[in-house]
Each structure stands twice: as structure tokens, then as C-alpha cells.
Design a protein around this motif. Structure first.
Motif, short mmCIF file in Angstrom:
data_model
loop_
_atom_site.label_atom_id
_atom_site.label_comp_id
_atom_site.label_asym_id
_atom_site.label_seq_id
_atom_site.Cartn_x
_atom_site.Cartn_y
_atom_site.Cartn_z
N LYS A 246 40.02 -14.81 119.61
CA LYS A 246 40.70 -14.05 118.57
C LYS A 246 41.14 -14.95 117.42
CE LYS A 246 42.35 -10.31 121.55
NZ LYS A 246 43.52 -9.54 122.03
N ILE A 247 40.77 -14.54 116.20
CA ILE A 247 41.14 -15.26 114.98
C ILE A 247 42.28 -14.51 114.31
CG2 ILE A 247 40.34 -16.09 112.75
CD1 ILE A 247 38.95 -17.48 115.01
N ASP A 248 43.41 -15.18 114.10
CA ASP A 248 44.59 -14.47 113.59
C ASP A 248 45.00 -14.86 112.18
OD1 ASP A 248 45.51 -17.00 114.13
OD2 ASP A 248 46.81 -16.42 115.80
N ASN A 249 44.22 -15.73 111.52
CA ASN A 249 44.53 -16.02 110.11
C ASN A 249 43.29 -16.56 109.39
OD1 ASN A 249 44.49 -19.03 110.21
ND2 ASN A 249 46.26 -18.75 111.56
N THR A 250 43.38 -16.58 108.08
CA THR A 250 42.24 -16.97 107.25
C THR A 250 41.82 -18.41 107.47
OG1 THR A 250 42.96 -15.40 105.56
CG2 THR A 250 41.35 -17.06 104.89
N LEU B 32 43.53 -29.21 114.18
CA LEU B 32 43.46 -29.80 115.52
C LEU B 32 43.97 -28.80 116.57
CD1 LEU B 32 42.77 -32.33 117.13
CD2 LEU B 32 45.11 -33.13 116.74
N LYS B 33 45.05 -28.09 116.24
CA LYS B 33 45.59 -27.08 117.15
C LYS B 33 44.55 -25.98 117.40
CE LYS B 33 48.91 -24.88 119.44
NZ LYS B 33 48.27 -23.61 119.79
N PHE B 34 43.85 -25.58 116.36
CA PHE B 34 42.80 -24.56 116.49
C PHE B 34 41.70 -25.04 117.44
CE2 PHE B 34 38.51 -23.37 115.06
CZ PHE B 34 38.53 -22.01 115.34
N TYR B 35 41.24 -26.28 117.25
CA TYR B 35 40.19 -26.82 118.11
C TYR B 35 40.65 -26.89 119.57
CZ TYR B 35 37.81 -28.29 113.80
OH TYR B 35 37.19 -28.32 112.59
N ASP B 36 41.89 -27.28 119.79
CA ASP B 36 42.42 -27.35 121.15
C ASP B 36 42.46 -25.96 121.80
OD1 ASP B 36 42.79 -30.10 121.25
OD2 ASP B 36 44.81 -30.00 120.41
N ASP B 37 42.93 -24.97 121.02
CA ASP B 37 43.00 -23.60 121.55
C ASP B 37 41.60 -23.07 121.87
OD1 ASP B 37 45.72 -23.71 121.22
OD2 ASP B 37 45.76 -22.50 119.38
N LEU B 38 40.66 -23.34 120.99
CA LEU B 38 39.29 -22.87 121.18
C LEU B 38 38.66 -23.54 122.40
CD1 LEU B 38 36.86 -21.22 120.31
CD2 LEU B 38 36.32 -22.99 118.62
N LYS B 39 38.90 -24.83 122.55
CA LYS B 39 38.36 -25.54 123.72
C LYS B 39 38.91 -24.93 125.01
CE LYS B 39 38.24 -30.03 126.07
NZ LYS B 39 38.68 -31.44 126.04
N GLU B 40 40.20 -24.63 125.03
CA GLU B 40 40.81 -24.03 126.21
C GLU B 40 40.16 -22.68 126.53
OE1 GLU B 40 43.10 -23.94 129.51
OE2 GLU B 40 42.99 -25.60 128.07
N HIS B 41 39.89 -21.92 125.49
CA HIS B 41 39.22 -20.62 125.63
C HIS B 41 37.84 -20.79 126.27
CE1 HIS B 41 38.12 -16.48 124.41
NE2 HIS B 41 36.95 -16.99 124.07
N LEU B 42 37.08 -21.77 125.78
CA LEU B 42 35.74 -22.04 126.31
C LEU B 42 35.80 -22.54 127.76
CD1 LEU B 42 34.20 -23.78 123.17
CD2 LEU B 42 33.63 -21.50 124.01
N LEU B 43 36.79 -23.36 128.06
CA LEU B 43 36.93 -23.89 129.42
C LEU B 43 37.23 -22.78 130.44
CD1 LEU B 43 38.93 -27.18 128.73
CD2 LEU B 43 36.62 -27.01 129.69
N GLU B 44 37.72 -21.65 129.96
CA GLU B 44 37.95 -20.50 130.83
C GLU B 44 36.66 -19.72 131.08
OE1 GLU B 44 41.00 -18.27 128.91
OE2 GLU B 44 42.59 -19.75 129.35
N GLY B 45 35.54 -20.22 130.53
CA GLY B 45 34.25 -19.56 130.72
C GLY B 45 34.00 -18.42 129.77
N SER C 94 34.05 -20.89 111.05
CA SER C 94 32.77 -20.78 110.34
C SER C 94 32.12 -22.14 110.11
CB SER C 94 32.97 -20.07 109.00
OG SER C 94 33.78 -20.85 108.13
N ASP C 95 32.92 -23.19 110.17
CA ASP C 95 32.41 -24.54 109.93
C ASP C 95 31.83 -25.19 111.20
OD1 ASP C 95 32.04 -26.81 108.19
OD2 ASP C 95 33.71 -27.79 109.22
#
Length: 363
Positions: free
Chosen positions: A180-184, A160-173, A191-192
Motif C-alpha cells: 500500500k502506497i499512502d503518499n506521493t 530509507l524508511k520506505f525501502y525498509d517497509d517494502l523489504k519487510e512486506h516482501l519478506l512476508e512472501g 516507480s524508481d
């Protein structure tokens, strides 16, 4: 593998698609002339196949191919139903990479959906629509994952934390591919998702004939955008390519020779698209057929053999390999063999682009 052609309406997507695929997708000087995706198979130009065919004079010559999809034009608000709506979504999600066509010339007689040519604005419009589509997908995934996390399963908390971080990244355009992916674990989560903005992209500057030889401000602006993203720009004059396609092979060859053109923009586009998909070719030769076979980069010998037939992979013994450069320099297979340049490679051998091979197998 498939490559999708995207862009605003009326920027030359369908014209480029038609010339490449010898198709007849509708092209008109009005918006949304393409209402449904068009699909076509394109041969990948390869001088190695041409040369080998001239030596072996085979009954059949087969080039590598890629599949192009002409996707209906996007406009601002497409993800919310504007223009042809979100019909583009399903089509884009099915392709593996994108060719983004951007108009880079002025023509008062040719309509532009936003009233003027502006590559910076046009690229931003398309990119934002793709980002919004990904945000919609992420929000649905967040809702589903949040419910699972509330049930007490702690495994869903980092997801859930990953999805939130990714959404924030996308909202920045920003596109997902710059996240950036920092772990496996996060690699697995990403990838999913099958996000649109994860797909590799190649920009296509649709230019006029003057733009074929010199860069105007539109082309320079698009090149700057691509460079900042780590992407490339290929210049194609759709009108020129369309006129060229009406000539027969000999006329085309003579015409290009007169102009001093050894490779058209469209040919460069096809070759670059092939590489964008992380593809390469190995070659087989003989009197029956000279053929380019498509494999991914870093493919081992048995897997490459399996492209020809599953028995070749299952019963793989070895691959007898020589290079295109050697046969071109020496002129024949016998000369290559006499020089000791035919190698025997085993199961761990990783194929290189342009390897010419004979597989030995036993089943």
C-alpha cells in the motif's frame, strides 16, 4: 510493449510461445530445454479488423501486435544460481507484464521438475523466486541510501524508511504490487525501483483436452489463487493448439466449427495479454489499408494521431470519428455519415477502444 512468459521448466511455455509466434523455440520432454529468452511478434485477433477488411477489401490489412518473450524456466533457487541460474532476471526486467504458465493436467509420460503436478506449490515457487529477486534489488538500494542518509542529507531518511517497509512486506512472501502506497513521495520511490513483482500478471492454465470443457481440481486451485490476488486465469491446451496450428486456414475454420469453438484459448490469451498491458486499438480504414493502431488507454486525439506520424500530432486540427458498432450496423461509411454519426473531435478528446478515425492536420 513486451509480455514475458514465465513458469517452471517443461510446463508448456515454449509450445505456447511457438504456436503464437510461429517460431521454433526448442521444446523437449526434459528440464531446461529453453536456455535463452526467445522473442516473437504476435498479431492481436480483432473481429473489427476482419469485418472492416471485408467491407473495404484493402490492399493491406494490419493487426495490432504485441511482443512475447519466452523466458527460461525458473526453479526453486533460481535467484541463487539453481537451474539456468539468474539468466531469467534480465529478461523479466525488460518486459512490461507476465504470463505465468501453470501445468494443470496429469501425464505420466511428461516430466515435472518437482515430480508431481501441484499448481499451488508451482505458483508459490515462481512467485518466491520473483520476490527474492526483488529483495536483492531492495537490499542494494537500502545499502546505497543508508550511506547517503549517514552523510547528513535528511531527504534520504523517508526514502530509507520506505525501502525498509517494502523489504519487510516482501519478506512476508507478498508481491510488491500489493504494497500500500499512502503518499506521493512513496509513489515516486516505488516507480524508481522497476520491481519484477510490480508487473501485472495473467495466469495461463495449460490443460489437457478434457480440461478445455471442464475444470479439474488443478484448474480450480489455480483459479482460487488468481482470484485472491485479483488476477485472471486463461485456459489453454498447448497440445491442442499445436495440432491446430498444423492445419491450413480453411481446415482450421471447419475443424473449430465442428467442435463449436468460436475462439481458441490461445486467441483469448493474446487478447487478454493486450489488455493486461493497458493497451487498446483505434482503427483507420481505406482502400490502401485497414489497420489497428495500438495506444494506451486514456490517450488523447493528438497523441493518437502521433502514432501514425509525428506530423499528424504536430499539426493536429481535428479527428473525424465514428464507431465500429455503427458501421457494422449500417454497412458502410456513407450510411454512417448520412445518419450524422461521424463526429468531429478536438484536442481534448480521449480515444475509446475501436474508434474509427480520419485525422485532419496541417503542417
Amino acid at each position: 510493449m513486451k509480455l514475458g512468459i514465465v513458469g517452471l521448466p517443461n510446463v508448456g511455455k515454449s509450445t505456447i510461445f511457438n504456436v503464437m509466434t510461429h517460431n521454433k523455440a526448442q521444446t523437449n520432454n526434459y528440464m531446461f530445454s529453453t536456455l535463452e529468452p526467445n522473442v516473437g511478434i504476435v498479431n492481436v485477433p480483432d473481429e473489427r479488423v476482419d469485418f472492416l477488411a471485408s467491407i473495404y477489401n484493402p490492399d493491406k490489412t494490419t493487426y495490432a501486435t504485441i511482443e512475447f518473450v519466452d523466458i527460461p524456466g525458473l526453479v526453486r533457487g533460481s535467484n541463487k544460481g539453481e537451474g539456468v541460474g539468474n539468466k531469467f532476471l534480465a529478461a523479466i526486467q525488460q518486459v512490461d507484464a507476465l504470463c505465468h504458465v501453470v501445468r494443470c493436467f496429469d501425464d505420466e509420460d511428461l516430466l515435472h521438475v518437482d515430480g508431481s503436478v501441484n499448481p499451488v506449490r508451482d505458483v508459490e515457487t515462481i512467485n518466491l523466486e520473483l520476490i527474492f529477486a526483488d529483495i536483492d534489488m531492495i537490499e542494494r538500494r537500502i545499502e546505497k541510501t543508508a550511506k547517503a542518509a549517514k552523510s547528513g542529507d535528511k531527504a534520504y531518511i523517508p526514502m530509507l524508511k520506505f525501502y525498509d517497509d517494502l523489504k519487510e512486506h516482501l519478506l512476508e512472501g507478498k508481491m510488491a504490487r500489493s504494497f500500500k502506497i499512502d503518499n506521493t513521495d512513496r509513489e515516486v520511490y516505488m516507480s524508481d525501483l522497476f520491481l519484477i513483482t510490480l508487473k501485472p500478471i495473467l495466469y495461463v492454465a495449460n490443460v489437457d483436452e478434457q480440461g478445455m470443457s471442464e475444470d479439474n481440481d488443478y484448474i480450480k486451485a489455480l483459479t482460487e489463487i488468481a482470484a485472491a490476488e485479483g488476477n485472471e486465469v486463461i485456459k489453454v491446451c498447448a497440445k491442442f493448439e499445436e495440432e491446430l496450428s498444423a492445419l491450413d486456414k480453411d481446415e482450421k475454420t471447419a475443424f473449430l466449427a465442428d467442435l463449436g469453438i468460436t475462439e481458441t484459448g490461445l486467441e483469448r490469451l493474446i487478447v487478454k495479454s493486450y489488455k493486461l498491458l493497458d493497451l487498446m486499438s483505434f482503427l483507420t480504414v481505406g482502400k490502401k489499408e485497414v489497420r489497428a493502431w495500438t495506444i494506451r488507454n486514456n490517450t488523447t486525439a493528438p497523441k493518437a494521431a502521433g502514432k501514425i506520424h509525428s506530423d499528424f500530432e504536430r499539426g493536429f486540427i481535428r479527428a473525424e470519428v465514428f464507431t465500429y458498432d455503427d458501421i457494422k450496423r449500417l454497412g458502410s461509411y456513407n450510411a454512417v455519415k448520412e445518419k450524422g454519426l461521424v463526429r468531429s473531435e478536438g484536442k481534448t478528446y480521449v480515444f475509446r477502444d475501436g474508434d474509427i478515425v480520419l485525422f485532419r492536420f496541417n503542417v
